[in-house]
Design a protein around this motif. Structure first.
Motif, PDB file in Angstrom:
ATOM      1  N   LEU A   1       9.699  19.447 -77.888  1.00 29.06           N
ATOM      2  CA  LEU A   1      10.539  19.717 -76.713  1.00 29.06           C
ATOM      3  C   LEU A   1      12.019  19.624 -77.084  1.00 29.06           C
ATOM      4  O   LEU A   1      12.818  20.497 -76.736  1.00 29.06           O
ATOM      5  N   CYS A   2      12.392  18.565 -77.809  1.00 28.17           N
ATOM      6  CA  CYS A   2      13.799  18.412 -78.222  1.00 28.17           C
ATOM      7  C   CYS A   2      14.264  19.602 -79.061  1.00 28.17           C
ATOM      8  O   CYS A   2      15.416  20.023 -78.974  1.00 28.17           O
TER       9      CYS A   2
ATOM     10  N   LEU B   1      17.569  11.729 -83.181  1.00 23.50           N
ATOM     11  CA  LEU B   1      17.416  13.011 -83.886  1.00 23.50           C
ATOM     12  C   LEU B   1      18.268  13.065 -85.157  1.00 23.50           C
ATOM     13  O   LEU B   1      17.864  13.688 -86.137  1.00 23.50           O
ATOM     14  N   VAL B   2      19.414  12.397 -85.164  1.00 25.71           N
ATOM     15  CA  VAL B   2      20.278  12.439 -86.367  1.00 25.71           C
ATOM     16  C   VAL B   2      19.662  11.690 -87.549  1.00 25.71           C
ATOM     17  O   VAL B   2      20.101  11.869 -88.685  1.00 25.71           O
ATOM     18  N   LEU B   3      18.681  10.838 -87.275  1.00 21.40           N
ATOM     19  CA  LEU B   3      18.086  10.085 -88.391  1.00 21.40           C
ATOM     20  C   LEU B   3      17.167  10.968 -89.231  1.00 21.40           C
ATOM     21  O   LEU B   3      16.857  10.636 -90.375  1.00 21.40           O
ATOM     22  N   GLU B   4      16.767  12.090 -88.657  1.00 20.16           N
ATOM     23  CA  GLU B   4      15.868  12.994 -89.365  1.00 20.16           C
ATOM     24  C   GLU B   4      16.572  13.647 -90.566  1.00 20.16           C
ATOM     25  O   GLU B   4      16.087  13.515 -91.691  1.00 20.16           O
TER      26      GLU B   4
ATOM     27  N   SER C   1      21.608  21.211 -89.641  1.00 17.00           N
ATOM     28  CA  SER C   1      20.382  20.440 -89.371  1.00 17.00           C
ATOM     29  C   SER C   1      20.142  20.187 -87.883  1.00 17.00           C
ATOM     30  O   SER C   1      19.012  19.946 -87.476  1.00 17.00           O
ATOM     31  N   LEU C   2      21.195  20.208 -87.072  1.00 13.71           N
ATOM     32  CA  LEU C   2      21.009  19.941 -85.643  1.00 13.71           C
ATOM     33  C   LEU C   2      21.418  21.155 -84.798  1.00 13.71           C
ATOM     34  O   LEU C   2      21.753  21.015 -83.613  1.00 13.71           O
ATOM     35  N   ALA C   3      21.339  22.329 -85.419  1.00 16.84           N
ATOM     36  CA  ALA C   3      21.731  23.571 -84.737  1.00 16.84           C
ATOM     37  C   ALA C   3      20.997  23.755 -83.407  1.00 16.84           C
ATOM     38  O   ALA C   3      21.562  24.259 -82.432  1.00 16.84           O
ATOM     39  N   TYR C   4      19.739  23.311 -83.359  1.00 16.36           N
ATOM     40  CA  TYR C   4      18.961  23.501 -82.126  1.00 16.36           C
ATOM     41  C   TYR C   4      19.571  22.739 -80.941  1.00 16.36           C
ATOM     42  O   TYR C   4      19.483  23.194 -79.797  1.00 16.36           O
ATOM     43  N   VAL C   5      20.219  21.618 -81.201  1.00 17.78           N
ATOM     44  CA  VAL C   5      20.868  20.852 -80.119  1.00 17.78           C
ATOM     45  C   VAL C   5      22.043  21.646 -79.541  1.00 17.78           C
ATOM     46  O   VAL C   5      22.207  21.726 -78.319  1.00 17.78           O
TER      47      VAL C   5
ATOM     48  N   VAL D   1      22.799  23.094 -75.767  1.00 18.76           N
ATOM     49  CA  VAL D   1      24.048  22.902 -75.010  1.00 18.76           C
ATOM     50  C   VAL D   1      24.521  24.243 -74.435  1.00 18.76           C
ATOM     51  O   VAL D   1      24.831  24.345 -73.241  1.00 18.76           O
ATOM     52  N   ARG D   2      24.524  25.284 -75.263  1.00 23.79           N
ATOM     53  CA  ARG D   2      24.990  26.592 -74.786  1.00 23.79           C
ATOM     54  C   ARG D   2      24.099  27.125 -73.656  1.00 23.79           C
ATOM     55  O   ARG D   2      24.583  27.645 -72.658  1.00 23.79           O
ATOM     56  N   ARG D   3      22.782  26.946 -73.808  1.00 25.01           N
ATOM     57  CA  ARG D   3      21.888  27.446 -72.753  1.00 25.01           C
ATOM     58  C   ARG D   3      22.036  26.653 -71.459  1.00 25.01           C
ATOM     59  O   ARG D   3      21.967  27.214 -70.369  1.00 25.01           O
TER      60      ARG D   3
END
Ligand code: CP3
Length: 344
Positions: A47-48, A78-81, A118-122, A126-128
Motif C-alpha cells: 500500500l505504501c 520507509l527510509v530504513l529500507e 529509492s523513495l520516488a514512490y512517496v 504526494v503529487r497525486r
C-alpha cells in the motif's frame, strides 16, 4: 481555497483563524472501514509503495471526517529500507528489521541514500494527493526524527524500554553521533523532496524520544535536531512532535520547529506557557478519550480548547495516534465539536 487562507497553515504561522483547525495523527488507518477494505487487498508495504492506493487512503479522512489537513499515507520506517536494514511488517508484531545496527562498524558501512531514486514512490503519492485534494485542505508530509529512527534501527523493531539504543549512545558516543548525522542527512533530503513534490507542511515524529533523560536528550539528540530543522525548506511550517517529553519541553522547543506537538500528559496551557507564545502548539487530547462516551469526547475537547484560550497558533490534534478500535462516529463528533466551539 488558496493555501495561504487554510486555517491549518494560518494556525501554524500563528495568524488569526476562522476556527481552530483539527487533524489527527493516524487519521488514515485501521479505524476506518474504507482503509481496511483497501488493506484487505494488499499488504501495508504494498500500500505504501502504490501511489494510487496510498493517495486514495490519504484522502479518505478528508472526505469522511472533515479534518483541516491531510497527512501523507506512508511510514516513518520507509527510509530504513534504502539504508539496507531489511524492513518488514507482520500483522500483530508490527515492524521488524532483518539487519539491525548493533556496532560502530555497521554504522560506518551504512550506504548513502539517494531519496529521489529509492523513495520516488512517496513523492509520486504526494503529487497525486495534491491533485486529488484540489486545494480543499493542505497536505502534511512527514518523517521520523533521527532518534526514533535510530531506535528502530538499533532495536530491530518496537521496544518497551529502548535499552539497546540507550546503551549504544552511552557506550559509543562517536558512532551514535555518526548514525544520527547520517539519519539527519537522509531525513532532510527526504522532507525537502516531499516539499518539492507538493507537501505544504512537514511533521517530524520523535515518538519515543521521551524515554531519554533530559541530560541524554541535550547531549545526544538536541544538536542533531537543530541541524535537521536548520536544513529544512523554510517555505513551509515544520511541526516537531514527541511524546513523554513533558519534563523537558523547553529542550524540545530549543531543538527546533515552528509548531511544537505535545501529548496529553501535560496540560496544554502549562505546556504553551513553558514553550512560549512565540511558537504554535499542536495537541493534545488523549487518544483513549475517543473510546469513551460521546459526551466525554466533546467535554474533553472543549477543555483542550479552553486551555488554548483562543490564542493564535493552536492546531487541535490528539497527543498521539488514533487507536484502531476507535468508533468513527466519535472522531466525527470530535472534529465537529472543535469546529463548532472554536468559531471566532
Ligand atoms: O498519520 C497518518 O494517518 C499517516 C500515516 C502514518 C502511518 N504511520 C501509517 C501506518 C504515519 C504518520 C505513521 C508514522 C509512524 N509509523 C510512527 C510515528 C507516529 C507514532 O505513531 O508514534 C511510528 C512510530 C511508525 C512505525 C510503525 N508503523 C509501527 C510501530 C507500526 C505498527 C504498529 C501499528 O500501529 O500497527 C506501523 C504500521 C502502520 N503505519 C500502520 C499504519 C496505518 C498499520 C498498518 C496496517 O494497516 O496494518
Amino acid at each position: 481555497m488558496p493555501a495561504a487562507e487554510a486555517p491549518f497553515l494560518l494556525a501554524c504561522r500563528r495568524e488569526p483563524v476562522p476556527h481552530t483547525p483539527v487533524w489527527l495523527m493516524r487519521q488514515a488507518g485501521r479505524f476506518l472501514p474504507e482503509y481496511r477494505a483497501i488493506r484487505s487487498r494488499m499488504s501495508f508495504l504494498e500500500l505504501c509503495r502504490n501511489p494510487d492506493a496510498a493517495a486514495e487512503v490519504t484522502l479518505q479522512p478528508v472526505d469522511i471526517l472533515g479534518v483541516d489537513a491531510a497527512i501523507l499515507f506512508a511510514d516513518i520506517l520507509l527510509v530504513l529500507e534504502p539504508l539496507g536494514l531489511g524492513l518488514s511488517f507482520s500483522p500483530g508484531d508490527g515492524p521488524s528489521l532483518a539487519h539491525p545496527v548493533r556496532s560502530p562498524e555497521q554504522v560506518k558501512s551504512l550506504p548513502r541514500v539517494d531519496v529521489a531514486d529509492s523513495l520516488a514512490y512517496v513523492f509520486e503519492t504526494v503529487r497525486r494527493v495534491r491533485s486529488g485534494l484540489a486545494g480543499r485542505v493542505p497536505l502534511i508530509g512527514f518523517a521520523g526524527a533521527p532518534f526514533t529512527l535510530a531506535s528502530y534501527a538499533i532495536e530491530g523493531g518496537s521496544s518497551r524500554n529502548h535499552e539497546r539504543t540507550k546503551r549504544f549512545l552511552l557506550e559509543h558516543p562517536a558512532a551514535w553521533s555518526d548514525l544520527m548525522s547520517r539519519l539527519v542527512d537522509v531525513t532532510a533530503d527526504y522532507l525537502n523532496a516531499q516539499v518539492a513534490a507538493g507537501a505544504q507542511a512537514v511533521q517530524v515524529f520523535d515518538s519515543w524520544v521521551g524515554h531519554l533523560a533530559p541530560a541524554d536528550y541535550s547531549e545526544a539528540v538536541l544538536p542533531h535536531m537543530r541541524d535537521l530543522f536548520a536544513r529544512l525548506d523554510r517555505s513551509v511550517p515544520a511541526i516537531h512532535f514527541s511524546t513523554g517529553t513533558g519534563g523537558y519541553l523547553e529542550l524540545v522547543r530549543d531543538a527546533g520547529g515552528d509548531v511544537v506537538g505535545v501529548d496529553w500528559r501535560v496540560p496544554l496551557d502549562d505546556a504553551w506557557r513553558r514553550i512560549g507564545y512565540d511558537h504554535a502548539i499542536q495537541g493534545n487530547l488523549d487518544p483513549v478519550t475517543l473510546l469513551g462516551p460521546r459526551e466525554k469526547v466533546v467535554e474533553r475537547a472543549r477543555q483542550v480548547l479552553a486551555a488554548a484560550g483562543g490564542r493564535r497558533g493552536h492546531v487541535f490534534n490528539l497527543g498521539h495516534g488514533v487507536l484502531p478500535e476507535t468508533p468513527v462516529d466519535n472522531v466525527r463528533a470530535l472534529v465537529d465539536a472543535v469546529h463548532e466551539w472554536s468559531v471566532r
